[in-house]
Motif scaffolding. Structure first.
Motif, PDB file in Angstrom:
ATOM      1  N   ASP A 297       6.180  -1.949  -3.373  1.00  0.00           N
ATOM      2  CA  ASP A 297       5.618  -0.990  -4.323  1.00  0.00           C
ATOM      3  C   ASP A 297       4.178  -1.352  -4.680  1.00  0.00           C
ATOM      4  OD1 ASP A 297       7.850   0.560  -4.341  1.00  0.00           O
ATOM      5  OD2 ASP A 297       8.606  -0.113  -6.282  1.00  0.00           O
ATOM      6  N   ALA A 298       3.872  -2.641  -4.711  1.00  0.00           N
ATOM      7  CA  ALA A 298       2.499  -3.063  -5.003  1.00  0.00           C
ATOM      8  C   ALA A 298       1.549  -2.583  -3.906  1.00  0.00           C
ATOM      9  CB  ALA A 298       2.433  -4.589  -5.122  1.00  0.00           C
ATOM     10  N   ILE A 299       2.033  -2.586  -2.662  1.00  0.00           N
ATOM     11  CA  ILE A 299       1.231  -2.077  -1.544  1.00  0.00           C
ATOM     12  C   ILE A 299       1.038  -0.567  -1.692  1.00  0.00           C
ATOM     13  CG2 ILE A 299       1.184  -1.755   0.958  1.00  0.00           C
ATOM     14  CD1 ILE A 299       2.798  -4.376   1.183  1.00  0.00           C
ATOM     15  N   PHE A 300       2.116   0.125  -2.058  1.00  0.00           N
ATOM     16  CA  PHE A 300       2.033   1.570  -2.269  1.00  0.00           C
ATOM     17  C   PHE A 300       1.040   1.896  -3.380  1.00  0.00           C
ATOM     18  CE2 PHE A 300       5.581   1.881   0.468  1.00  0.00           C
ATOM     19  CZ  PHE A 300       5.801   3.221   0.772  1.00  0.00           C
ATOM     20  N   ASP A 301       1.046   1.120  -4.452  1.00  0.00           N
ATOM     21  CA  ASP A 301       0.143   1.380  -5.576  1.00  0.00           C
ATOM     22  C   ASP A 301      -1.317   1.303  -5.147  1.00  0.00           C
ATOM     23  OD1 ASP A 301       2.256   1.768  -7.304  1.00  0.00           O
ATOM     24  OD2 ASP A 301       2.247  -0.280  -8.092  1.00  0.00           O
ATOM     25  N   ILE A 302      -1.658   0.288  -4.358  1.00  0.00           N
ATOM     26  CA  ILE A 302      -3.033   0.150  -3.889  1.00  0.00           C
ATOM     27  C   ILE A 302      -3.395   1.314  -2.970  1.00  0.00           C
ATOM     28  CG2 ILE A 302      -4.641  -1.272  -2.574  1.00  0.00           C
ATOM     29  CD1 ILE A 302      -3.931  -2.423  -5.284  1.00  0.00           C
ATOM     30  N   GLU A 303      -2.473   1.675  -2.086  1.00  0.00           N
ATOM     31  CA  GLU A 303      -2.746   2.776  -1.155  1.00  0.00           C
ATOM     32  C   GLU A 303      -2.996   4.084  -1.904  1.00  0.00           C
ATOM     33  OE1 GLU A 303      -2.927   3.418   2.347  1.00  0.00           O
ATOM     34  OE2 GLU A 303      -3.472   1.309   2.287  1.00  0.00           O
ATOM     35  N   ARG A 304      -2.282   4.294  -3.010  1.00  0.00           N
ATOM     36  CA  ARG A 304      -2.516   5.510  -3.794  1.00  0.00           C
ATOM     37  C   ARG A 304      -3.935   5.519  -4.367  1.00  0.00           C
ATOM     38  NH1 ARG A 304       2.659   4.092  -5.911  1.00  0.00           N
ATOM     39  NH2 ARG A 304       4.331   5.345  -4.987  1.00  0.00           N
ATOM     40  N   GLN A 305      -4.416   4.352  -4.762  1.00  0.00           N
ATOM     41  CA  GLN A 305      -5.744   4.257  -5.365  1.00  0.00           C
ATOM     42  C   GLN A 305      -6.854   4.516  -4.346  1.00  0.00           C
ATOM     43  OE1 GLN A 305      -6.208   0.555  -7.576  1.00  0.00           O
ATOM     44  NE2 GLN A 305      -4.053   0.585  -8.151  1.00  0.00           N
ATOM     45  N   ILE A 306      -6.643   4.095  -3.099  1.00  0.00           N
ATOM     46  CA  ILE A 306      -7.693   4.246  -2.092  1.00  0.00           C
ATOM     47  C   ILE A 306      -7.470   5.462  -1.203  1.00  0.00           C
ATOM     48  CG2 ILE A 306      -8.014   1.747  -2.058  1.00  0.00           C
ATOM     49  CD1 ILE A 306      -6.628   1.641   0.617  1.00  0.00           C
TER      50      ILE A 306
ATOM     51  N   GLY B 271      -8.022   8.521  -1.598  1.00  0.00           N
ATOM     52  CA  GLY B 271      -9.093   9.511  -1.591  1.00  0.00           C
ATOM     53  C   GLY B 271     -10.351   9.058  -0.888  1.00  0.00           C
ATOM     54  N   LEU B 272     -10.410   7.789  -0.487  1.00  0.00           N
ATOM     55  CA  LEU B 272     -11.605   7.279   0.187  1.00  0.00           C
ATOM     56  C   LEU B 272     -11.708   7.855   1.596  1.00  0.00           C
ATOM     57  CD1 LEU B 272     -11.493   3.492  -0.806  1.00  0.00           C
ATOM     58  CD2 LEU B 272     -12.787   5.341  -1.895  1.00  0.00           C
ATOM     59  N   ASN B 273     -12.928   7.971   2.098  1.00  0.00           N
ATOM     60  CA  ASN B 273     -13.095   8.471   3.458  1.00  0.00           C
ATOM     61  C   ASN B 273     -12.749   7.386   4.470  1.00  0.00           C
ATOM     62  OD1 ASN B 273     -15.392   6.766   3.729  1.00  0.00           O
ATOM     63  ND2 ASN B 273     -16.669   8.347   2.776  1.00  0.00           N
ATOM     64  N   VAL B 274     -12.695   7.785   5.734  1.00  0.00           N
ATOM     65  CA  VAL B 274     -12.280   6.866   6.793  1.00  0.00           C
ATOM     66  C   VAL B 274     -13.228   5.671   6.903  1.00  0.00           C
ATOM     67  CG1 VAL B 274     -11.897   6.657   9.284  1.00  0.00           C
ATOM     68  CG2 VAL B 274     -11.082   8.666   8.073  1.00  0.00           C
ATOM     69  N   ALA B 275     -14.500   5.868   6.574  1.00  0.00           N
ATOM     70  CA  ALA B 275     -15.478   4.782   6.681  1.00  0.00           C
ATOM     71  C   ALA B 275     -15.287   3.736   5.584  1.00  0.00           C
ATOM     72  CB  ALA B 275     -16.889   5.353   6.624  1.00  0.00           C
ATOM     73  N   SER B 276     -14.842   4.157   4.405  1.00  0.00           N
ATOM     74  CA  SER B 276     -14.698   3.234   3.268  1.00  0.00           C
ATOM     75  C   SER B 276     -13.330   2.586   3.191  1.00  0.00           C
ATOM     76  CB  SER B 276     -14.975   3.985   1.963  1.00  0.00           C
ATOM     77  OG  SER B 276     -16.252   4.579   1.977  1.00  0.00           O
ATOM     78  N   ARG B 277     -12.315   3.229   3.746  1.00  0.00           N
ATOM     79  CA  ARG B 277     -10.949   2.741   3.603  1.00  0.00           C
ATOM     80  C   ARG B 277     -10.690   1.384   4.259  1.00  0.00           C
ATOM     81  NH1 ARG B 277      -7.726   7.180   5.501  1.00  0.00           N
ATOM     82  NH2 ARG B 277      -8.614   8.285   3.732  1.00  0.00           N
ATOM     83  N   PRO B 278     -11.268   1.082   5.448  1.00  0.00           N
ATOM     84  CA  PRO B 278     -10.970  -0.221   6.071  1.00  0.00           C
ATOM     85  C   PRO B 278     -11.313  -1.403   5.189  1.00  0.00           C
ATOM     86  CG  PRO B 278     -12.010   1.238   7.652  1.00  0.00           C
ATOM     87  CD  PRO B 278     -12.099   1.918   6.319  1.00  0.00           C
ATOM     88  N   ASP B 279     -12.488  -1.366   4.535  1.00  0.00           N
ATOM     89  CA  ASP B 279     -12.889  -2.481   3.674  1.00  0.00           C
ATOM     90  C   ASP B 279     -11.945  -2.626   2.498  1.00  0.00           C
ATOM     91  OD1 ASP B 279     -14.886  -4.515   2.697  1.00  0.00           O
ATOM     92  OD2 ASP B 279     -14.981  -3.076   1.042  1.00  0.00           O
ATOM     93  N   ALA B 280     -11.543  -1.492   1.894  1.00  0.00           N
ATOM     94  CA  ALA B 280     -10.621  -1.548   0.762  1.00  0.00           C
ATOM     95  C   ALA B 280      -9.276  -2.105   1.187  1.00  0.00           C
ATOM     96  CB  ALA B 280     -10.459  -0.147   0.160  1.00  0.00           C
ATOM     97  N   ARG B 281      -8.802  -1.688   2.343  1.00  0.00           N
ATOM     98  CA  ARG B 281      -7.524  -2.206   2.835  1.00  0.00           C
ATOM     99  C   ARG B 281      -7.614  -3.693   3.149  1.00  0.00           C
ATOM    100  NH1 ARG B 281      -5.232   2.681   6.772  1.00  0.00           N
ATOM    101  NH2 ARG B 281      -4.020   3.730   5.141  1.00  0.00           N
ATOM    102  N   HIS B 282      -8.753  -4.120   3.706  1.00  0.00           N
ATOM    103  CA  HIS B 282      -8.919  -5.523   4.053  1.00  0.00           C
ATOM    104  C   HIS B 282      -8.911  -6.396   2.793  1.00  0.00           C
ATOM    105  CE1 HIS B 282     -10.256  -9.027   6.304  1.00  0.00           C
ATOM    106  NE2 HIS B 282     -11.180  -9.213   5.381  1.00  0.00           N
ATOM    107  N   ARG B 283      -9.575  -5.926   1.752  1.00  0.00           N
ATOM    108  CA  ARG B 283      -9.679  -6.714   0.522  1.00  0.00           C
ATOM    109  C   ARG B 283      -8.425  -6.646  -0.345  1.00  0.00           C
ATOM    110  NH1 ARG B 283     -12.441  -4.761  -2.938  1.00  0.00           N
ATOM    111  NH2 ARG B 283     -13.045  -2.747  -2.060  1.00  0.00           N
ATOM    112  N   LEU B 284      -7.812  -5.461  -0.433  1.00  0.00           N
ATOM    113  CA  LEU B 284      -6.754  -5.245  -1.414  1.00  0.00           C
ATOM    114  C   LEU B 284      -5.344  -5.214  -0.829  1.00  0.00           C
ATOM    115  CD1 LEU B 284      -8.564  -2.419  -3.407  1.00  0.00           C
ATOM    116  CD2 LEU B 284      -8.489  -4.861  -3.957  1.00  0.00           C
ATOM    117  N   VAL B 285      -5.203  -4.643   0.360  1.00  0.00           N
ATOM    118  CA  VAL B 285      -3.863  -4.440   0.918  1.00  0.00           C
ATOM    119  C   VAL B 285      -3.441  -5.578   1.836  1.00  0.00           C
ATOM    120  CG1 VAL B 285      -2.395  -2.882   2.237  1.00  0.00           C
ATOM    121  CG2 VAL B 285      -4.182  -1.948   0.765  1.00  0.00           C
ATOM    122  N   ARG B 286      -4.346  -6.035   2.672  1.00  0.00           N
ATOM    123  CA  ARG B 286      -4.003  -7.074   3.649  1.00  0.00           C
ATOM    124  C   ARG B 286      -3.385  -8.320   3.000  1.00  0.00           C
ATOM    125  NH1 ARG B 286      -5.380  -7.953   8.924  1.00  0.00           N
ATOM    126  NH2 ARG B 286      -6.745  -6.128   8.887  1.00  0.00           N
TER     127      ARG B 286
END
Length: 224
Positions: free
Chosen positions: A64-73, A75-90
């Motif tokens: 659920d913690a992974i789902f919560d972060i994914e909900r927050q990001i 709305g980000l575009n494809v260019a911004s999402r990788p960095d957010a996933r690397h920092r927050l989800v990975r």
């Protein structure tokens, strides 16, 4: 950490033959753990409400913690999402992997929780579950697609069959039209009625104007 989380893998080689890769749904993985913590279902089946697995409950919390972060990001575009996933989800995914691996080592293979963990680790599934970390276009779940299929699945109980292969082709054609209209925020029935009425007087060069993403209601349709 193991190499399955490496970001230097070239998934898209410069070739006309691009490999087809599997991206698995985290909702399906979560469901197997959630069913072992569902107090309401236990009560319905007249089982003790407290008879739930603490390990499964912890797994649900981590997912659920992974789902919560994914909900927050989301709305980000494809260019911004990788960095957010690397920092927050990975980091959360890596922690979940190591934790499940440790818990699995303490359980019998017949343990329901061990089976839920094995579902995610079987063969190359973990690579498929974590593919979204390396490709920003991939969603965490396929819930949107499943919701789109729900009407068809429910309808099958009443329709049973299309009658023939040709009937199946026609049904697929109609599904495509209806879902395309919905994706463009258009009432499918209103669009189809208007298009069918205008087609006889529409030249081939003007036919693209009737496609859902270009369509403008006629005066008669606006009046209705």
């Amino acid at each position: 950490m193991r190499s399955w989380l490496s970001t230097d893998v070239d998934f898209y080689p410069e070739s006309t033959r691009v490999p087809v890769l599997s991206a698995l749904c985290w909702s399906h993985a979560r469901r197997k753990f959630f069913e072992l913590t569902d107090i309401r279902e236990n009560t319905r089946q007249k089982q003790p409400a407290y008879d739930i697995s603490p390990v499964a409950l912890e797994a649900v919390k981590k997912i659920d913690a992974i789902f919560d972060i994914e909900r927050q990001i989301n709305g980000l575009n494809v260019a911004s999402r990788p960095d957010a996933r690397h920092r927050l989800v990975r980091p959360l995914v890596e922690d979940l992997h190591d934790w499940m691996q440790a818990e699995q080592g303490t359980m019998s293979k017949q343990n329901p929780v061990a089976k839920a963990i094995a579902y995610m680790f079987k063969k190359d599934r973990w690579d498929a579950f974590t593919l979204f970390l390396n490709d920003a276009r991939i969603c965490l779940t396929n819930n949107v697609a499943e919701r789109a299929f729900r009407g068809i699945t429910l309808g099958r109980k009443a329709w049973l069959f299309a009658g023939s292969e040709r009937g199946g082709d026609r049904a697929a054609f109609m599904y495509s039209l209806i879902v395309t209209a919905k994706m463009n925020d258009i009432d499918p029935q209103a669009w189809l009625a208007d298009v069918l009425a205008r087609l006889p007087n529409t030249t081939a060069s003007r036919a693209p104007d009737l496609l859902p993403w270009n369509w403008q209601p006629s005066e008669r349709q606006r009046a209705a």
